[in-house]
Design a protein around this motif. Structure first.
Motif, PDB file in Angstrom:
ATOM      1  N   LEU A  54     -25.936   6.805   3.197  1.00 22.61           N
ATOM      2  CA  LEU A  54     -27.149   5.763   2.440  1.00 22.61           C
ATOM      3  C   LEU A  54     -28.143   6.760   3.222  1.00 22.61           C
ATOM      4  N   GLU A  55     -27.666   7.961   4.029  1.00 17.37           N
ATOM      5  CA  GLU A  55     -29.434   8.370   5.152  1.00 17.37           C
ATOM      6  C   GLU A  55     -28.243   9.675   4.837  1.00 17.37           C
ATOM      7  N   LYS A  56     -29.267  10.696   5.416  1.00 17.07           N
ATOM      8  CA  LYS A  56     -28.620  12.061   5.462  1.00 17.07           C
ATOM      9  C   LYS A  56     -28.083  12.567   5.999  1.00 17.07           C
ATOM     10  N   MET A  57     -26.254  13.552   6.522  1.00 15.10           N
ATOM     11  CA  MET A  57     -25.665  13.322   7.278  1.00 15.10           C
ATOM     12  C   MET A  57     -24.759  14.446   7.116  1.00 15.10           C
ATOM     13  N   ASP A  58     -24.519  15.477   7.660  1.00 17.37           N
ATOM     14  CA  ASP A  58     -23.845  16.537   7.904  1.00 17.37           C
ATOM     15  C   ASP A  58     -22.470  16.092   7.671  1.00 17.37           C
ATOM     16  N   ALA A  59     -21.823  16.298   5.704  1.00 16.91           N
ATOM     17  CA  ALA A  59     -20.530  16.257   5.843  1.00 16.91           C
ATOM     18  C   ALA A  59     -19.847  16.408   6.726  1.00 16.91           C
ATOM     19  N   HIS A  60     -19.545  17.539   6.244  1.00 21.46           N
ATOM     20  CA  HIS A  60     -18.837  19.232   6.946  1.00 21.46           C
ATOM     21  C   HIS A  60     -18.351  18.545   8.442  1.00 21.46           C
ATOM     22  N   ARG A  61     -19.519  18.294   9.144  1.00 22.75           N
ATOM     23  CA  ARG A  61     -19.373  17.916  10.866  1.00 22.75           C
ATOM     24  C   ARG A  61     -18.634  16.934  10.754  1.00 22.75           C
ATOM     25  N   LEU A  62     -19.397  15.946   9.733  1.00 25.22           N
ATOM     26  CA  LEU A  62     -18.882  14.565   9.806  1.00 25.22           C
ATOM     27  C   LEU A  62     -17.457  14.659  10.011  1.00 25.22           C
ATOM     28  N   SER A  63     -16.748  15.360   8.800  1.00 25.53           N
ATOM     29  CA  SER A  63     -15.413  15.429   8.484  1.00 25.53           C
ATOM     30  C   SER A  63     -14.668  16.440  10.290  1.00 25.53           C
ATOM     31  N   ALA A  64     -15.105  17.300  10.103  1.00 25.99           N
ATOM     32  CA  ALA A  64     -14.614  17.816  11.354  1.00 25.99           C
ATOM     33  C   ALA A  64     -14.329  16.621  12.360  1.00 25.99           C
ATOM     34  N   MET A  65     -15.054  16.071  12.531  1.00 23.76           N
ATOM     35  CA  MET A  65     -15.202  14.978  13.826  1.00 23.76           C
ATOM     36  C   MET A  65     -14.162  14.029  13.278  1.00 23.76           C
ATOM     37  N   THR A  66     -14.763  13.443  12.725  1.00 20.88           N
ATOM     38  CA  THR A  66     -13.590  11.870  12.261  1.00 20.88           C
ATOM     39  C   THR A  66     -11.658  12.760  11.983  1.00 20.88           C
ATOM     40  N   ALA A  67     -11.550  13.698  11.959  1.00 22.50           N
ATOM     41  CA  ALA A  67     -10.142  14.160  11.338  1.00 22.50           C
ATOM     42  C   ALA A  67     -10.113  14.401  12.625  1.00 22.50           C
ATOM     43  N   VAL A 110      -7.635  11.351   5.832  1.00 19.97           N
ATOM     44  CA  VAL A 110      -8.245   9.995   6.382  1.00 19.97           C
ATOM     45  C   VAL A 110      -9.609  10.023   6.089  1.00 19.97           C
ATOM     46  N   LEU A 111      -9.721   8.669   5.933  1.00 19.11           N
ATOM     47  CA  LEU A 111     -10.897   7.781   5.393  1.00 19.11           C
ATOM     48  C   LEU A 111     -11.316   6.884   7.152  1.00 19.11           C
ATOM     49  N   ALA A 112     -12.983   7.238   6.927  1.00 19.05           N
ATOM     50  CA  ALA A 112     -13.499   6.227   7.223  1.00 19.05           C
ATOM     51  C   ALA A 112     -15.151   5.849   7.025  1.00 19.05           C
ATOM     52  N   ILE A 113     -14.639   4.283   7.382  1.00 15.83           N
ATOM     53  CA  ILE A 113     -16.073   3.461   6.983  1.00 15.83           C
ATOM     54  C   ILE A 113     -17.202   3.469   7.784  1.00 15.83           C
ATOM     55  N   GLY A 114     -18.286   3.600   6.994  1.00 15.67           N
ATOM     56  CA  GLY A 114     -18.811   2.839   8.640  1.00 15.67           C
ATOM     57  C   GLY A 114     -20.333   1.551   8.065  1.00 15.67           C
ATOM     58  N   VAL A 115     -20.598   0.650   9.052  1.00 17.37           N
ATOM     59  CA  VAL A 115     -21.433  -0.092   8.793  1.00 17.37           C
ATOM     60  C   VAL A 115     -22.235  -0.314   9.891  1.00 17.37           C
ATOM     61  N   ARG A 116     -23.096  -1.326   9.264  1.00 18.82           N
ATOM     62  CA  ARG A 116     -24.224  -1.293  10.754  1.00 18.82           C
ATOM     63  C   ARG A 116     -23.612  -2.280  11.301  1.00 18.82           C
ATOM     64  N   GLN A 117     -24.142  -2.388  12.364  1.00 21.52           N
ATOM     65  CA  GLN A 117     -23.292  -3.731  13.147  1.00 21.52           C
ATOM     66  C   GLN A 117     -23.684  -4.301  13.081  1.00 21.52           C
ATOM     67  N   ASN A 118     -24.172  -5.944  12.301  1.00 19.46           N
ATOM     68  CA  ASN A 118     -24.343  -7.095  11.885  1.00 19.46           C
ATOM     69  C   ASN A 118     -23.052  -7.475  11.134  1.00 19.46           C
ATOM     70  N   VAL A 119     -22.265  -6.548  11.043  1.00 17.12           N
ATOM     71  CA  VAL A 119     -20.843  -6.093  10.067  1.00 17.12           C
ATOM     72  C   VAL A 119     -20.146  -6.592  11.315  1.00 17.12           C
ATOM     73  N   MET A 120     -19.161  -8.007  10.650  1.00 17.18           N
ATOM     74  CA  MET A 120     -17.732  -7.892  11.754  1.00 17.18           C
ATOM     75  C   MET A 120     -17.022  -7.113  12.202  1.00 17.18           C
ATOM     76  N   ILE A 121     -16.210  -6.083  12.931  1.00 15.90           N
ATOM     77  CA  ILE A 121     -15.753  -5.447  13.103  1.00 15.90           C
ATOM     78  C   ILE A 121     -14.473  -5.264  11.882  1.00 15.90           C
ATOM     79  N   ALA A 122     -13.539  -6.581  12.216  1.00 10.22           N
ATOM     80  CA  ALA A 122     -12.859  -7.367  11.277  1.00 10.22           C
ATOM     81  C   ALA A 122     -13.023  -6.969  10.020  1.00 10.22           C
ATOM     82  N   LEU A 123     -14.015  -7.289   9.287  1.00 17.49           N
ATOM     83  CA  LEU A 123     -14.344  -7.149   7.928  1.00 17.49           C
ATOM     84  C   LEU A 123     -14.365  -5.701   7.705  1.00 17.49           C
TER      85      LEU A 123
END
Length: 150
Positions: A54-67, A110-123
């Motif tokens: 939803l926001e501008k982020m560096d996808a390649h950088r996040l890919s490397a950190m996620t892995a 590898v899959l990463a899913i990010g949510v704002r803190q108002n969403v329950m961790i379990a969800l």
């Protein structure tokens, strides 16, 4: 990422087929759940496959950190004699990110899913695990040569 990913006993899947499958899966998830602000699929060796932000982020950088983060968690899991790492969770002040494996015979994803803190961790974890399973089933169907257009 190699253009043709081959495993013994499986049909080769092209990188573009994997990318297309993941693009579609992330689009459907993010359209259905607007609370998801980040969705990313990468290879275990940090090649970016697909992303939705939803926001501008560096996808390649996040890919490397996620892995890298999931690899570190796997090492810690083995060191602790805890079995295989099922997921990693980053809980931040205003954001939660869940990282999971996508099982595939041909490629470690590898899959990463990010949510704002108002969403329950379990969800958030459920979103990630369910999507990883759907992508895994689709990849297995491609590997077996099944027609997914039906």
């Amino acid at each position: 990422m190699d253009d043709s990913l081959v495993a013994f006993g499986a049909n080769p899947i092209s990188a573009s087929d994997i990318r297309s499958l993941c693009d579609s899966a992330l689009l459907k998830l993010c359209d259905k759940h607007p609370e998801i602000s980040l969705a990313l699929v990468t290879t275990a060796d940090a090649w970016l496959i697909s992303h939705r932000f939803l926001e501008k982020m560096d996808a390649h950088r996040l890919s490397a950190m996620t892995a890298s983060l999931l690899a570190l968690c796997e090492s810690l899991s083995k060191e602790l004699s805890g079995g295989s790492c099922q997921s990693a969770l980053l809980s931040m002040d205003s954001y939660t990110c869940v990282i999971v494996h996508i099982n595939s015979a041909q490629q470690s994803l590898v899959l990463a899913i990010g949510v704002r803190q108002n969403v329950m961790i379990a969800l958030a974890r459920r979103f990630a695990l369910d999507l990883a399973e759907r992508i895994s089933l689709s990849l297995r169907a491609l590997e077996s040569g099944a027609d997914l257009s039906a």
